[in-house]
Structure formats: C-alpha cells, structure tokens
Design an enzyme around this catalytic site. Structure first.
Site, short mmCIF file in Angstrom:
data_model
loop_
_atom_site.label_atom_id
_atom_site.label_comp_id
_atom_site.label_asym_id
_atom_site.label_seq_id
_atom_site.Cartn_x
_atom_site.Cartn_y
_atom_site.Cartn_z
N GLN B 239 0.83 -1.20 0.00
CA GLN B 239 0.00 0.00 0.00
C GLN B 239 0.87 1.26 0.00
O GLN B 239 0.36 2.35 -0.19
CB GLN B 239 -0.95 0.01 1.21
CG GLN B 239 -2.06 -1.03 1.09
CD GLN B 239 -3.06 -0.98 2.24
OE1 GLN B 239 -3.25 -1.99 2.91
NE2 GLN B 239 -3.71 0.15 2.47
N ARG B 386 -9.73 -0.31 7.05
CA ARG B 386 -10.66 0.62 6.40
C ARG B 386 -10.99 1.81 7.28
O ARG B 386 -12.15 2.21 7.42
CB ARG B 386 -11.94 -0.09 5.97
CG ARG B 386 -12.58 0.68 4.81
CD ARG B 386 -13.63 -0.07 4.08
NE ARG B 386 -14.07 0.73 2.94
CZ ARG B 386 -14.42 0.23 1.77
NH1 ARG B 386 -14.37 -1.06 1.56
NH2 ARG B 386 -14.82 1.02 0.81
N CYS B 387 -9.95 2.36 7.89
CA CYS B 387 -10.16 3.60 8.63
C CYS B 387 -8.83 4.29 8.76
O CYS B 387 -7.80 3.75 8.42
CB CYS B 387 -10.76 3.34 10.02
SG CYS B 387 -9.61 2.61 11.19
N GLU B 762 -13.26 5.43 3.75
CA GLU B 762 -13.32 4.76 5.05
C GLU B 762 -14.48 5.21 5.91
O GLU B 762 -14.85 4.54 6.86
CB GLU B 762 -11.97 4.96 5.74
CG GLU B 762 -10.90 4.30 4.87
CD GLU B 762 -9.48 4.64 5.26
OE1 GLU B 762 -9.29 5.67 5.90
OE2 GLU B 762 -8.59 3.87 4.91
#
Lengths: 284, 808
Positions: B239, B386-387, B762
């Site tokens: 990522q 996802r945050c 997110e």
C-alpha cells in the site's frame, strides 16, 4: 493449502473403481464432486495417495422417478437436484434442502453421493436421507448391497461403507405428506448451526406418520424416532410440538464451536424443529 | 474561430469532477485481465513458504532442516541463524519496535514464521515445510492483556535489561515487562474534576474485538536480485511502495537507487498491506542467495492468522452531563492488545493512532484519553482496517457512550446528539483532545437523515413492537441504530505526521504530451479505489484536457514521484491535492503560452473549461490542446519548452469528513438472527469527485462494517490457538448477507484543500460499525440492555436475550 503428492486415477467403470480400491486399500479415496475431499487434502488433514475420480464412470448419474421410489445416481449434483422439475413435485424436500447448501458454484460441483458418503456431520443430505428413510447402494468386491441411511452413520467421517466399497446410488421411498427443511446458518456457505428435516402425513387432521432428522447437532446426523412418534396421533398442537422438541433434545448431542455454546445450539435446535414441523404440517 | 459546441458540452466532454465517469480499471478487472502479484511469472522463478509455529509461546530448541533439504525440488531452508550474520533475523516495525523475521530462539504467536523453505514450486515448498523438524518447549501462554500486565511471564526478553530493569520503549517509560507504552491526550485533572462534580455520569466498558482486514487478495511478493547490475526489483502487495523501498534499503544496506519496488494491481488492502512482513525480507534474501527470482504468496489461513490484524481495544469510558443532556466532560482509558510485537501502522508520534478524535462530533469542553499498549501471545498488527489510524475505535467508543448516556438520562439518543453537536459557526473547531476540525454542518445532515427515514414514525413503530412482544404476539424485536461520525483523514501534515521519519506528504507529476493528452504519476497506489478514474477527473477539471486523454500511473518507484501511499483515506486529501496543485502549475504556464499565442498580456486571458480566452472577447481563445502543441513547437521568449509539472503537497491540516447513518433492524430473540430492513447512509465528504465511485465506496465500507459488527472476529482460545483461521469461521459477507443501502449526501467542502475534497473510502466503515451495533443494542434497550460487546453474531444475540430474561 497445498496437498501432498497423490496419484490420479480415472477409471471408466465400476469394475475399474473396485479394482483400484482393492489394490490400494485405505490409501485410496473415490471422488465425486470433490468439494469435501479436496479441501481436506489441501489442508493435509486427509492422506490420500490414490485419488479415484468417478466422473468417467457410467451409470452413476441420472434421476429415476418410479411409482414407489426415486433412484438418484451418486454423481447427481445439487444443482441437478434443484433443476429437476419432476423431482420437485415428487420429493420437494430435496430441492428445498439443496437450495440451502453452500452457494450456486459449489452446488454445480457438489454431488449427492459425495455429500452422503463422506460422513461429515455438517453435511445436509445425510440427515435428510434419514428423514426420508433412504437407502444407499454400495458396490463392492462381492457385488452390491443396500444400507439404510438410518444405519449408515457411525461417527464423524466413519460410516458403514468399507474401504473397498463405493456408494453408487441413493434410493428414496416416495415421500408422502408435507415437508420442510429448516436450517439456521451464520452465512452462505456455512454448515448449519441447527437444521431439521421433517416429512409428515396428515390424515383428517391427525398426524399419521412423521419422520424427523437433525443436522450438525451431533457427530452423526440424528434421526429422532421419538420426536416423530411424539407427533403421531396428535393434531400437531402445541403440546405435541413441545413433546417432539423435548424428545429431539434427548437425542442430539451438540458440541460448542464458533457457532455457539451447547445451550444456544439446543435452544436453536428446538426453535428450528418447531418451525420445520409447523411448516411441514401446513403443507401436509 | 467559431465555437462549435456549447459550453455545457465542453464541460461534459472533459468528464471532470462531479461526473459519474465509469471506472477505467474495470475493463481489465471484469475480464480477468488484472495483473496481480501472483500473476507475475519470471524465468527460473522459485517459490518460498514458511514453516510456522503451532504454538503461541514456546522456546525453539532445535530446527532440523536435513530431511527438508532432501525433498525433491527444495533448494534451501532459511532460519534465523542464516539471517543473523546479515542482521536480518529481526526487522524494525513501523511503531518503533522490532520483530523477528524468523523465530530467534522462541516463538510468540501461533503461526509465527520459523523457517523459510525455498523450492522450485509451491508444491515442493509445501513438502519441504512438512519435512522440517522443529523442537519446541512450550511456555505459558498469555492472551489477555490485563493478565499480561500482572504476569511474571516475560514475553519479550529482548526488551528487558540484564539487571532485570525495564528500559523505556519508543514511546517513553514502560510500567511492566509486558507493557509497551502509555500515551495520553487532553487534561487529566480538569476532566476528573468535571466528572466528580457532574450531576449525571454514565459509564461503560467495552471491548472492540480483534478482527482482520481480510483483503480478497492475500499478501505476497516477488523479489528478483539481478547480480549483474546489482539491482533489486521487488513486486508486492504494497500500500506504500516508496516507503517499502526506503525500508528495504535501510535494513538491507542496498542503496535506494538500486531498488525498484512495484505494486501491481492490488486486490484490496484495507490496511493489511501497509506494514513490512517476514515474507518480503525472506524473499529478498532468498533471491540474493539463489540468484533467482523468488515468489512468496500467503494462503488465506496465513493471512488471517499472521498478517496484520485490526482493533483489539479494551475501552473504558465516563461521560459527564447536565440533567438536560449537555455533555461536560469525557474520560477514556484504553488497554490496547498489540500482540507479540508492536507492529501497529500509525504515524510515529501517534502510538494509538488518532484515537484522540474520540470526542466525536460533539462540543465536549473537557476530555482526557489514556492508552496503554500491551504485549500478548497473539499475532502483531493493529492496522487501520478501512479507517484512518484507530478512528474506527474512537467513533465506536463515543457513539456507544452517547447511547449509554441517553439511557442514563432516559432521553432520545437522536436528540442527545443534536443538542451536543459542534455547531456550524464553531468551525474551524478546536477539540479538547487537540485536533482542529476543518468544516462541518452536522445539524443539517442529521435533520436530513432523520426526516428521510421518518425517525419519529420508526420510534412509534418500535414502541408498538415492544408492546406486542410483551403481549406474546411476536418474537421479533426492532432496533433503530443511529450513528453520527466525524472522521479524521488525510494524514498528514509533515509537522506532526511521519512514518519512520518520512513526512506524510504526497505527490503528483504531470507530463502533457504535444497532442494534448497526458500522463500523471502519483505517490499513492490504488487497491480498488479507482484512482486511474478519479485523479484523471481532478486533472481534467484543472487543466482542461479530457479525463479520457489522461493516463494515471502509480506504484512503480522508478517512475512515480515519492509518496507515502494509500491508506487512512489519504489519497484524495493529500495526493488529490498534489494533483490539483500540479495541474495548476500546468495551467499557469499554459496561460503564458496562450497569452503569447493570442498576443495579449498574461493577465488578459482567463481559463474557461478547456481553454484560455481573452477577457471580454470569448471568440478569441486557445484550447488546451492547442496550447499543449505550442508548448512543444513554439520558441516562446522567456519560457522553457515542454509542459510538465510536479507537486509535493504537505497538507496544512487533516480533513474531517462526517456522516449520519440510520439502520433499522429486526431481531429474532430465539435464534439471534438479525434482518436489516433499512440502512440509510448520508455522507459528507466535501467536494464530490465521482458520485458513482463514492456510492461504491460507501457500499463496500458498510459491508465491512456489517461484517465487523455482526460476526467478523479473530478469536483465540486460552492456549493462543486461532479459532477463526478460515473463511468458514471468519465472517466475510456475501451478497446474500448484505442489505440494500440507501445513500445520500450533503456537501461541506474542506476550506484548506485545493478542491475542497475530504476523502470517503473509510467513512462508511467508521460510521457503519457503531450504527449496526447500536441497532442491535437499541432493540434490547427497552428490555434493560446498556452495553453489550460486539460481534453480534447469532449466539451472542441469543445470549443477550437470555440474560435479559426474554426466553421465559
């Protein structure tokens, strides 16, 4: 998730299958759809040195609907069970149950023979076959024999089939009355938290016969004769339902897993059975 | 020159910001033509895989590789002893700790990497793994962080001094040999005083369970060391490819210009692919040792059991209020279970991430947060699934505390939120725990949400349902889940955000081709977010060339400008800003070219959609396409040829997207089965670049929120065995389990972002988890529930009902 090395066999007939089984004994396994066996091999939880693929073997497919019984070849897939129009009329519980197995992709591969022969207590078909009083045809070195589904399952993954036999067909007496297959699961693709198969006959408002089997609530499917008996002669009223549930609870022996503790499983089993009986009775 | 098409058509032709441009990535993804790391096949490529520990805590007394080396196809077996001379048997973590690459004398979690088998293919590697004999001596296992802080058992002997003292860690003093750090924010004594003197105080202890991002594609890499030119190429599921390049250089000693890191197509990240894993290091070493490319790909069980988990926060809160419901103070303590190594992926100065956003969307004058990080015998990680850095935990905490306070006050939870929201005119708003919220209009969003779902009608229906349940008419109860969240994303300003000392700016480089098309390269990397689609839209609007004529390229460190990658909803807030700023540099030069071509002063032309026009004479213009060509064929006095720009953007502040969610749920109290009847999600992510992609992001984030709230967990037994290591038990929802989502929006642009965009990927997860959980808990509120921990799977809901006496 990588299996150990194995030899792959693809015989053309049952004689070829039996010869391979005779030669390799318990180091060989037959495979129909492979949806139970292959994951076990990938996890290296099953040591299979000789994999015998049945897909070229003749005579193992087809659904024959007779006047008193239905014969289903071992290689018939769940998808074929679902799509068979006459079967849906003759034994609608098969379609109802098959639609609750896994997902469409798995159902295109998974077979009824593999599902009942593997002895996995999580599989749906074994309990259903006990409910329907099916019998399994086992071909072996001494010819064929019939074993009742209600006698077939001994423990998890242990069945009456010997290592040198292969399950070739399932025969079901023509079901009568109303039916229901009720299953609680956490998600698509999961085994049942609790499932109940019910086939019930209504004779003028009185239950004249009832067969009940439960799935994934013991190390084998559980045919609860007592639960069925509790309904026979009743009008399937609340007292009879309570009696049937109580009898079923005596017969199951769930264990704790990620689906929940024993107390929850028993509670869910009772609720699921009650709903299955009510739905089956409404159709009877 | 006569204008051939209308201005509206010219705008539409650009497919710029605000249009639902179809995703350019999908042509390959929907045809199976993506190029993921496991699709990479190189001549002579070998395959490496791990021998993993079956034990959660044990001494490794011997590793016998002799039989494995005899397995056909096995070429090498690496152990810590082989890596030690290179100094690579341990590696630094992103959190200032270090972790074993391969077991160095002991193992600390189940599934830990013990040896790396290198073979001609993955089948031979698997056979080799089976043949490695490891002798273990079991040690006491600790899976509970509270027990860990009391235990005599030392998990990390490497962090205890010879005299038995506990040296400080990367984040200050440590209280116990299994303690990692204490981190705090806010004012402790004033907060305690407010709580001590408050007329109303509500308290709750909640466990935000351990879960896992579980991307569809697991982690993996291919390392290829070219011994002739000394260059290492590393393809992987990264990522943050540039950060990986720097880390590889720092730990391997290979000069950074000799390392090329490539992130190809990535099948989801969700934080799981931010950190550095043993597989990367071992693949690089194996490639150096063998001189051949080496591939390592996790299987699903490896991924769930060993690569970065998320959450595992034990949170205790006290919230003080007036009898009318005005919140006066908030106190929060977290015991954070980080597993065996502190490998959290947070900016260096934030060992608990942005947990200090836990005052949420409310004007809370006084607050204090303290977090204790603790070691246990569980896999390391602690990533932002996802945050943005622990924001999910913070929002869950405050959105539960609001509900608990509403119960204490016997008040409607929607109204309690309304009277405590930060008001529109208070922005920019300085929160008690330090952050400065950029913009917001919470009341408008909340009113719109409640009106759309007919909140009053739902409450009336719920009251009737409670009455029917109590009368024995139904066994289903009804919950109304509310959540109002404020995210903090776009990390972040270099002054306080860095990872391993690398400032968290991001970048964009644009080259305009002579014929009026372009390529732009960014420091980010899409994992499904659709960057190739949306960044081209930003540029289209900024530079007036059609999005369809702009290629977006990411993920190759030899070509892309340096950036910190994609996670924490930072791509649009940071790289999106860099893209706009680079576009503006292009436009500034284009203006000079246009003025020269039109023979007017620079200030006499202005930009209009896809051209520069002479002010007051719209018939006199030069299109961007014409200007692009001129940049390459005209000798313009005082201007260099060409049309290129690069921007490195250091954001002045974070962005603060927000949203209002409502979930209506029916619950069967006998089976614990939940049915989501309605889910309404209003998101305000500032300026909206592509509404279709936003909607897709919201659907995905809500689905992962549903998963976490209703059953997705990494569970351990007392021996440290992972009980949820396959997708049979680890809940990954399918289309069957997912309800229909209604999406909605308001637009409150970020005042400091060049295009006003805040990021959205997110938000739905951050806001969704408390919304689903609140729906379950709200259903049981009339029967006495105050707080019950997630996940709300069937048996735990049944247990809630059972404890509240609903089974008779």
């Amino acid at each position: 998730m990588i299996p150990a090395a194995f030899d792959y066999h693809r015989p053309k007939d049952i004689a070829g299958v039996l010869a391979l089984l005779a030669e390799h004994g318990d180091t060989a396994r037959v495979m129909a759809g492979g949806h139970s066996l292959i994951p076990m091999m990938k996890l290296r939880m099953t040591d299979v040195q000789h994999l015998i693929d049945l897909q070229d073997v003749g005579g193992l497919s087809g659904i024959e609907i007779g006047s008193t019984s239905i014969r289903i070849g071992a290689l018939v897939t769940q998808a074929e069970l679902i799509d068979h129009a006459r079967l849906a009329i003759a034994a609608p519980i098969l379609r109802e149950a098959a639609l609750q197995i896994a997902d469409p992709q798995v159902r295109y591969m998974g077979t009824i023979g593999g599902n009942v022969a593997n002895g996995d207590p999580g599989n749906d078909m074994p309990g259903l076959m006990q409910c329907l009083n099916a019998s399994f045809t086992l071909a072996g070195p001494d010819g064929e024999r019939q074993v009742a589904a209600r006698e077939f399952y001994e423990a998890a993954y242990v069945t009456a089939r010997s290592d040198d036999e292969v399950l070739t067909a399932v025969t079901i007496p023509m079901p009568a009355g109303g039916h229901a297959y009720e299953k609680q699961k956490r998600k698509i693709g999961d085994y049942a938290t609790a499932a109940a198969a019910v086939q019930i006959v209504n004779s003028g408002g009185t239950c004249s016969s009832a067969a009940i089997a439960m799935t994934n609530l013991s190390d084998t499917p559980v045919f609860s004769e007592a639960a069925g008996a509790a309904l026979v002669g009743s009008s399937v009223d609340n007292a009879a339902l309570n009696a049937a549930v109580a009898a079923m609870l005596e017969d199951i022996d769930p264990t704790e897993d990620n689906r929940g503790p024993v107390a929850f499983k028993k509670h869910a089993a009772g609720v699921i059975l009650r709903r299955a009986i009510e739905r089956a009775w409404s159709r009877a | 020159m006569k204008d051939e098409i209308s201005r509206d058509d010219r705008v539409a032709n650009l497919k710029g910001m605000g249009c639902s441009r179809k995703r350019v990535e999908d042509a390959r993804f929907t045809q199976g033509k993506g190029n993921y790391v496991d699709d990479i096949k190189l001549d002579g490529m070998l395959f490496g895989d791990f021998v993993r520990s079956p034990y959660a805590h044990a001494r490794v007394t011997n590793i016998d590789t002799s039989a494995a080396l005899k397995v056909p196809g096995v070429l090498a077996v690496l152990t810590a002893a082989d890596l030690a001379p290179l100094g690579l048997h341990w590696m630094p973590t992103l959190a200032g700790d270090k972790q074993m690459v391969l077991a160095d004398g002991k193992v600390l979690f189940q599934g830990q990497e013990v040896a790396f088998v290198v073979a001609v293919d993955r089948y031979a590697a698997a056979d080799g793994i089976d043949a490695v004999v490891v002798d273990y001596e079991e040690l006491p296992v600790i899976v509970d962080p509270f027990e860990s802080q009391q235990s005599d058992v030392v998990l990390r002997e490497d962090l205890v001094a010879l005299d038995g003292s506990i040296p400080p860690g990367a984040h200050g003093p440590r209280k116990h040999h299994n303690h990692i750090f204490t981190w705090s924010a806010g004012d402790k004594d004033p907060t305690l005083e407010v709580i001590a003197n408050a007329e109303v105080v509500a308290e709750a202890s909640m466990y935000y369970h351990r879960t896992h991002p579980c991307p569809l594609e697991t982690c993996g890499c291919v390392a290829s060391m070219d011994k002739v030119n000394g260059k290492l190429t590393l393809w992987g599921t990264f990522q943050a490819p540039h950060a990986i390049r720097t880390v590889v250089s720092l730990i391997s000693g290979i000069e950074e210009h000799n390392i090329r890191v490539i992130s190809p197509d990535i099948g989801g990240g969700f934080g799981n692919k931010v950190g550095a894993y043993s597989g990367y290091v071992c693949s690089v070493v194996a490639s150096i040792v063998t001189g051949k490319p080496v591939k390592w790909i996790e299987d699903r069980m490896d991924n769930l059991m060993t690569t970065a988990f998320a959450r595992d926060y034990h949170m205790t809160g006290k919230i003080a209020a007036t009898p009318e419901g005005r919140i006066t103070g908030l106190w929060c303590h977290v015991t954070a279970d980080h597993g065996a190594f502190d490998a959290c992926a947070d900016p260096s100065k934030f060992p608990a991430g942005f947990m200090n956003i836990c005052t949420g969307s409310y004007d809370i004058p006084t607050a204090f947060l303290e977090v204790d990080g603790v070691y246990t015998n569980k896999a390391p990680g602690g990533v932002s699934y996802r945050c943005s850095f622990r924001v999910t935990e913070a929002v869950y905490f405050i959105e539960r505390m609001i509900e608990v306070l509403a119960i204490k006050l016997n008040m409607d939870a929607a109204e309690l939120r309304r009277i405590n929201f930060i008001r529109k005119e208070q922005f920019p708003y300085k929160a008690a725990l330090g952050w400065e919220y950029d913009s917001g209009d919470y009341h408008t969003a909340w009113d719109k949400a409640l009106a759309t779902v007919d909140y009053a009608g739902l409450r009336a229906e719920q009251a009737q349902r409670v009455a029917d349940f109590k009368a024995g008419k139904t066994r289903k109860i009804m919950g109304i889940g509310l959540s109002f969240f404020t995210e903090i994303v776009g990390a972040g300003p270099v002054k306080n955000c860095d990872i391993l000392g690398l400032g968290m700016f991001d970048s964009c480089e644009i080259r305009i081709h002579p014929t009026g098309s372009a390529i732009a390269r960014l420091g980010t990397i899409s994992q499904g977010q659709g960057h190739a689609t949306t960044f081209a839209q930003i540029l289209a609007s900024e530079i007036g060339l059609p999005a369809d004529s702009i290629t977006i390229e990411e993920g190759d460190t030899d070509t892309a400008p340096y950036g910190l990658g994609t996670y924490g909803s930072r791509s649009t807030p940071v790289a999106g800003a860099a893209t706009a700023m680079a576009g503006r540099k292009i436009r500034a030069k284009a203006q000079m070219i246009a003025a020269w071509l039109l023979e007017v002063h620079d200030n006499d032309v202005e930009f209009d959609v896809d051209r520069f026009v002479v002010k007051g004479s719209p018939e006199r213009f030069k299109t961007m396409k014409e200007i692009a060509f001129a940049a390459y064929n005209q000798a313009i006095p005082g201007l260099e040829p060409g049309l290129e720009a690069v921007s490195y953007y250091d954001p002045p502040n974070m962005t603060y997207p927000f949203g209002a969610y409502v979930c209506v749920m029916d619950i069967d109290v006998d089976t614990g089965v939940t049915e989501i009847r309605r889910f309404y999600a209003l998101d305000d992510c500032g300026t909206r670049i592509n509404p279709m992609i936003i909607e897709g992001q919201v659907h995905g984030g809500l689905t992962e929120a549903l998963a976490v709230a209703l059953g997705q967990e990494i569970a351990y037994d007392k021996m440290g065995n992972v009980k949820t290591g396959t997708l049979m038990d680890f809940f990954l929802p399918t289309a069957w389990e997912v309800p229909n989502y209604e999406t909605d929006f308001t637009v409150t642009p970020s005042p400091h972002h060049p295009i006003g965009a805040k990021g959205v990927g997110e938000s739905p997860h951050v806001g969704g988890v408390p919304c689903f959980s609140n729906a379950v808990q709200d259903a049981f509120r009339p029967f006495g529930n105050i707080h019950t921990n997630m996940p709300h799977d069937h048996w735990r809901i049944w247990q809630m009902a059972n404890k509240l006496g609903l089974h008779g």
